[in-house]
Write a protein that holds these residues in place. Sequence first.
Motif, PDB file in Angstrom:
ATOM      1  N   ARG A 196      86.532   9.363 -13.592  1.00 35.23           N
ATOM      2  CA  ARG A 196      85.876   8.673 -12.478  1.00 35.23           C
ATOM      3  C   ARG A 196      86.355   7.228 -12.368  1.00 35.23           C
ATOM      4  NH1 ARG A 196      81.046   5.829 -13.375  1.00 35.23           N
ATOM      5  NH2 ARG A 196      79.893   6.942 -11.784  1.00 35.23           N
ATOM      6  N   ASN A 197      87.273   6.815 -13.226  1.00 36.12           N
ATOM      7  CA  ASN A 197      87.704   5.418 -13.271  1.00 36.12           C
ATOM      8  C   ASN A 197      88.332   4.952 -11.962  1.00 36.12           C
ATOM      9  OD1 ASN A 197      89.352   3.001 -14.931  1.00 36.12           O
ATOM     10  ND2 ASN A 197      87.469   3.741 -15.894  1.00 36.12           N
ATOM     11  N   GLY A 198      89.202   5.766 -11.395  1.00 44.33           N
ATOM     12  CA  GLY A 198      89.899   5.373 -10.176  1.00 44.33           C
ATOM     13  C   GLY A 198      88.994   5.245  -8.970  1.00 44.33           C
TER      14      GLY A 198
ATOM     15  N   ARG B 221     103.087   2.379  -3.844  1.00 48.45           N
ATOM     16  CA  ARG B 221     103.071   3.820  -4.092  1.00 48.45           C
ATOM     17  C   ARG B 221     104.231   4.272  -4.979  1.00 48.45           C
ATOM     18  NH1 ARG B 221     100.779   8.393  -2.165  1.00 48.45           N
ATOM     19  NH2 ARG B 221     102.028  10.279  -2.371  1.00 48.45           N
ATOM     20  N   GLU B 222     105.428   3.749  -4.748  1.00 48.73           N
ATOM     21  CA  GLU B 222     106.575   4.201  -5.535  1.00 48.73           C
ATOM     22  C   GLU B 222     106.406   3.861  -7.017  1.00 48.73           C
ATOM     23  OE1 GLU B 222     110.316   2.553  -4.458  1.00 48.73           O
ATOM     24  OE2 GLU B 222     109.687   0.472  -4.716  1.00 48.73           O
ATOM     25  N   ASP B 223     105.664   2.790  -7.317  1.00 46.53           N
ATOM     26  CA  ASP B 223     105.398   2.444  -8.709  1.00 46.53           C
ATOM     27  C   ASP B 223     104.482   3.485  -9.355  1.00 46.53           C
ATOM     28  OD1 ASP B 223     106.859   0.142  -8.244  1.00 46.53           O
ATOM     29  OD2 ASP B 223     105.086  -1.095  -7.886  1.00 46.53           O
ATOM     30  N   TYR B 224     103.459   3.887  -8.630  1.00 49.62           N
ATOM     31  CA  TYR B 224     102.559   4.925  -9.154  1.00 49.62           C
ATOM     32  C   TYR B 224     103.294   6.249  -9.339  1.00 49.62           C
ATOM     33  CZ  TYR B 224      98.222   2.234  -8.543  1.00 49.62           C
ATOM     34  OH  TYR B 224      97.212   1.311  -8.649  1.00 49.62           O
ATOM     35  N   VAL B 225     104.149   6.580  -8.372  1.00 49.74           N
ATOM     36  CA  VAL B 225     104.921   7.825  -8.472  1.00 49.74           C
ATOM     37  C   VAL B 225     105.795   7.796  -9.719  1.00 49.74           C
ATOM     38  CG1 VAL B 225     106.781   9.180  -7.417  1.00 49.74           C
ATOM     39  CG2 VAL B 225     104.890   8.351  -6.010  1.00 49.74           C
ATOM     40  N   PHE B 226     106.486   6.675  -9.935  1.00 47.68           N
ATOM     41  CA  PHE B 226     107.295   6.560 -11.148  1.00 47.68           C
ATOM     42  C   PHE B 226     106.408   6.681 -12.380  1.00 47.68           C
ATOM     43  CE2 PHE B 226     109.136   4.312 -14.720  1.00 47.68           C
ATOM     44  CZ  PHE B 226     110.403   4.874 -14.784  1.00 47.68           C
ATOM     45  N   GLY B 227     105.248   6.032 -12.364  1.00 46.01           N
ATOM     46  CA  GLY B 227     104.329   6.099 -13.497  1.00 46.01           C
ATOM     47  C   GLY B 227     103.892   7.517 -13.802  1.00 46.01           C
TER      48      GLY B 227
ATOM     49  N   TRP C 156      96.231   9.422  -8.916  1.00 50.81           N
ATOM     50  CA  TRP C 156      97.097   8.982 -10.008  1.00 50.81           C
ATOM     51  C   TRP C 156      96.507   9.330 -11.371  1.00 50.81           C
ATOM     52  CZ3 TRP C 156     100.902   8.644  -7.015  1.00 50.81           C
ATOM     53  CH2 TRP C 156     100.799   8.044  -5.759  1.00 50.81           C
ATOM     54  N   GLY C 157      96.345  10.621 -11.586  1.00 49.55           N
ATOM     55  CA  GLY C 157      95.818  11.108 -12.851  1.00 49.55           C
ATOM     56  C   GLY C 157      95.592  12.600 -12.792  1.00 49.55           C
ATOM     57  N   ALA C 158      94.845  13.097 -13.767  1.00 47.50           N
ATOM     58  CA  ALA C 158      94.604  14.547 -13.850  1.00 47.50           C
ATOM     59  C   ALA C 158      93.230  14.940 -13.338  1.00 47.50           C
ATOM     60  CB  ALA C 158      94.762  15.011 -15.303  1.00 47.50           C
ATOM     61  N   ASN C 159      92.419  13.973 -12.926  1.00 49.90           N
ATOM     62  CA  ASN C 159      91.026  14.231 -12.572  1.00 49.90           C
ATOM     63  C   ASN C 159      90.845  15.284 -11.489  1.00 49.90           C
ATOM     64  OD1 ASN C 159      92.238  11.735 -11.260  1.00 49.90           O
ATOM     65  ND2 ASN C 159      90.665  12.257  -9.778  1.00 49.90           N
TER      66      ASN C 159
ATOM     67  N   PHE D 228      94.030  11.835 -17.913  1.00 49.91           N
ATOM     68  CA  PHE D 228      94.486  10.447 -17.887  1.00 49.91           C
ATOM     69  C   PHE D 228      94.326   9.897 -16.478  1.00 49.91           C
ATOM     70  CE2 PHE D 228      98.204  12.641 -16.319  1.00 49.91           C
ATOM     71  CZ  PHE D 228      98.823  11.740 -15.458  1.00 49.91           C
ATOM     72  N   GLN D 229      94.354   8.578 -16.373  1.00 48.11           N
ATOM     73  CA  GLN D 229      94.415   7.924 -15.069  1.00 48.11           C
ATOM     74  C   GLN D 229      95.219   6.639 -15.178  1.00 48.11           C
ATOM     75  OE1 GLN D 229      90.965   7.302 -12.649  1.00 48.11           O
ATOM     76  NE2 GLN D 229      90.709   9.482 -12.286  1.00 48.11           N
ATOM     77  N   LEU D 230      96.058   6.427 -14.167  1.00 50.73           N
ATOM     78  CA  LEU D 230      96.789   5.178 -14.031  1.00 50.73           C
ATOM     79  C   LEU D 230      96.036   4.301 -13.043  1.00 50.73           C
ATOM     80  CD1 LEU D 230     100.474   6.468 -13.662  1.00 50.73           C
ATOM     81  CD2 LEU D 230      99.206   5.949 -15.756  1.00 50.73           C
TER      82      LEU D 230
END
Length: 310
Positions: free
Chosen positions: A127-129, A34-40, A143-146, A60-62
Amino acid sequence: MSIDDSCEFLFSEGGPYWHLCTPGEFQSVIFKEREDYVFGMNLVAWCVAHYEGAIKIYTFQLMSNHFHFVLSGDYSIVYEFFALLKKRLSRYLASKNSDTDIKKLDCNFFEVKDLQYMRTVIAYVNRNGYLVDRDSTPYNYQWGANRFFFSPAIEYETRKYLSTVSKRKLGAIFSTHDIQFPETYYFTGNYVSPASYCSITAAEQLYRNAHDYFHFVSRRVESFSDIAKELGDYVAYTDEEIYAAAVSISMGNYKMKSPKLLGVSEKMQLAKELKYKYNASIKQMRRILGMDERLLNELFPVPAGFQTSK
């Protein structure tokens, strides 16, 4: 002016538009916890602020080992944006002694030249995630704007504006002394809200209405398959989506509404199309076509060491 004309006009007023994505097939996992996604997420906000006014992010989506952006701006600036994102992300991974190497990570650019493709690619990214995270939908993946598209929840999310946070704390969060942000940026939870820097309203205005957006997110299976092929991307589809594609093919090729009523040879042809065009799994084809799993395994032999999907 009709709604369609208005959408076309708004599209023509912007650009150039791009779908920026990184290949995930051979890239090891970048965001492991989770902390990696938060940093991203915070890194994306920082990079957008760095190029304020020069680029616009529509969505966007990570993902765990790749990411997607739909944005506009001059090609050179957009590539600089990616290079900066990669540089800062690499530095972060090194600080964690991560075994993930992104030095060879590169991006693909696909220019979005018409409104229909823009609508489709925004929906594709949004819808990728949810396709890989079974606990998510296209409307709540974190982890994105969706999740901000056509959502009144934006008005009620908690907001802590970055301008109220000490420079020392901002420096620690973003791992840099360069902490110049627009007044509009705010935290929701522990990362900067995409709603505070993405052009979500502008993206929404490219659709006729919320129903139109939902149609693209939930029903444009063929279009998503075409985009995936263009990207060299792997896309998994739900049983419902594979079934809808099977019915469409069955009706178009054999005038038969129920794929299960087809003959063996017709089912085999249909299975090949579902496999190679829609990445349908053996188990999905067994459920949807009513085919014997042994026959499907003979038709699509699985390499040693690989497992079939569910």
